[in-house]
Design a protein around this motif. Structure first.
Motif, PDB file in Angstrom:
ATOM      1  N   LEU A   1     -55.907 -11.533   1.159  1.00 29.11           N
ATOM      2  CA  LEU A   1     -55.048 -12.064   0.691  1.00 29.11           C
ATOM      3  C   LEU A   1     -53.731 -11.566   1.246  1.00 29.11           C
ATOM      4  O   LEU A   1     -53.577 -10.242   0.908  1.00 29.11           O
ATOM      5  CB  LEU A   1     -54.809 -12.400  -1.242  1.00 29.11           C
TER       6      LEU A   1
ATOM      7  N   GLY B   1     -43.628 -14.072  -5.529  1.00 27.04           N
ATOM      8  CA  GLY B   1     -43.394 -13.787  -6.580  1.00 27.04           C
ATOM      9  C   GLY B   1     -42.892 -15.916  -6.922  1.00 27.04           C
ATOM     10  O   GLY B   1     -41.957 -15.835  -7.671  1.00 27.04           O
TER      11      GLY B   1
ATOM     12  N   GLY C   1     -44.892 -17.877  -6.480  1.00 30.18           N
ATOM     13  CA  GLY C   1     -46.108 -19.099  -6.646  1.00 30.18           C
ATOM     14  C   GLY C   1     -47.350 -19.280  -5.359  1.00 30.18           C
ATOM     15  O   GLY C   1     -48.029 -19.467  -5.424  1.00 30.18           O
TER      16      GLY C   1
ATOM     17  N   GLY D   1     -48.797 -16.400  -3.339  1.00 27.20           N
ATOM     18  CA  GLY D   1     -50.953 -15.708  -3.677  1.00 27.20           C
ATOM     19  C   GLY D   1     -51.636 -17.261  -5.162  1.00 27.20           C
ATOM     20  O   GLY D   1     -52.847 -17.072  -5.331  1.00 27.20           O
TER      21      GLY D   1
ATOM     22  N   ASN E   1     -53.848  -1.501  -8.112  1.00 34.99           N
ATOM     23  CA  ASN E   1     -52.847  -2.873  -7.435  1.00 34.99           C
ATOM     24  C   ASN E   1     -52.014  -3.191  -8.272  1.00 34.99           C
ATOM     25  O   ASN E   1     -53.236  -4.616  -8.631  1.00 34.99           O
ATOM     26  CB  ASN E   1     -53.459  -3.540  -6.023  1.00 34.99           C
TER      27      ASN E   1
ATOM     28  N   ARG F   1     -55.015 -13.505 -14.504  1.00 37.90           N
ATOM     29  CA  ARG F   1     -54.414 -14.729 -15.086  1.00 37.90           C
ATOM     30  C   ARG F   1     -55.166 -15.806 -14.612  1.00 37.90           C
ATOM     31  O   ARG F   1     -55.419 -16.603 -15.069  1.00 37.90           O
ATOM     32  CB  ARG F   1     -52.765 -15.263 -14.072  1.00 37.90           C
TER      33      ARG F   1
END
Ligand SMILES: CC(C)(COP(=O)(O)OP(=O)(O)OC[C@H]1O[C@@H](n2cnc3c(N)ncnc32)[C@H](O)[C@@H]1OP(=O)(O)O)[C@@H](O)C(=O)NCCC(=O)NCCS
Length: 149
Positions: free
Chosen positions: A86, A94, A96, A98, A125, A134
């Motif tokens: 990824l 930063g 969104g 990913g 990491n 999340r």
């Protein structure tokens, strides 16, 4: 930055994918041969390969990708999806992207009937783990490996 569109990689993404892939390899301090990179890209485009790649596009520009392998396993009757790589270009982080790539895979899991989507990262990491936490709790498994050479 507008919300990204997530889609499967196409032949026309090759140049950008290779640039992002180089950034990803540098992030991991990995020196992969051209043979490996060429083979990976070839498999991404091959519909008969278990390797797949999705890219994140904003205003016609690709900023990130996820490479995955869908495979059989002994703990489920259905295949599972392993997200192997990824990466988001540093300047686009930063926003969104990913999260959108992982969310797309979560929807694909439901649509394709994969039993699970899973991935690994280095314990330290921090940036990636902030995102991953999340979605799920890390499961505590530790990786071991032997290499041929
Ligand atoms: C991990 C990675 C893919 C995340 O991509 P991303 O597009 O930045 O992800 P998101 O924007 O969806 O989420 C990043 C998190 O970091 C936060 N963040 C804030 N500013 C940031 C910045 N400048 N750069 C990175 N992350 C930032 C985000 O707010 C978010 O956390 P939060 O929502 O809990 O606040 C990206 O940082 C990357 O490519 N890192 C290098 C390669 C890597 O580690 N890959 C994963 C290997 S397993």
């Amino acid at each position: 930055m507008a919300a990204p569109t997530i889609r499967s990689a196409l032949p026309g993404d090759e140049t950008t994918w290779r640039q992002l892939w180089r950034g990803y390899c540098e992030f991991y301090d990995a020196q992969l041969s051209d043979e490996v990179t060429n083979r990976t890209w070839q498999r991404i485009l091959d519909p008969d390969s278990a390797v797949m790649c999705i890219v994140a596009e904003v205003d016609g520009q690709v900023y990130g990708f996820a490479n995955c392998v869908v495979h059989e396993n002994t703990w489920e009757t259905q295949p599972v999806c392993y997200m192997e790589d990824l990466y988001v270009a540093p300047a686009a982080r930063g926003h969104g992207i990913g999260a959108a790539l992982i969310e797309w895979l979560r929807n694909a899991m439901r649509a394709e009937g994969w039993a699970r989507l899973y991935w690994m990262t280095r314990e330290d990491n921090v940036q990636a783990r902030k995102l991953y936490d999340r979605f799920s709790k890390a499961d505590g498994f530790v990786r071991y490996q032997l290499r041929q050479r």
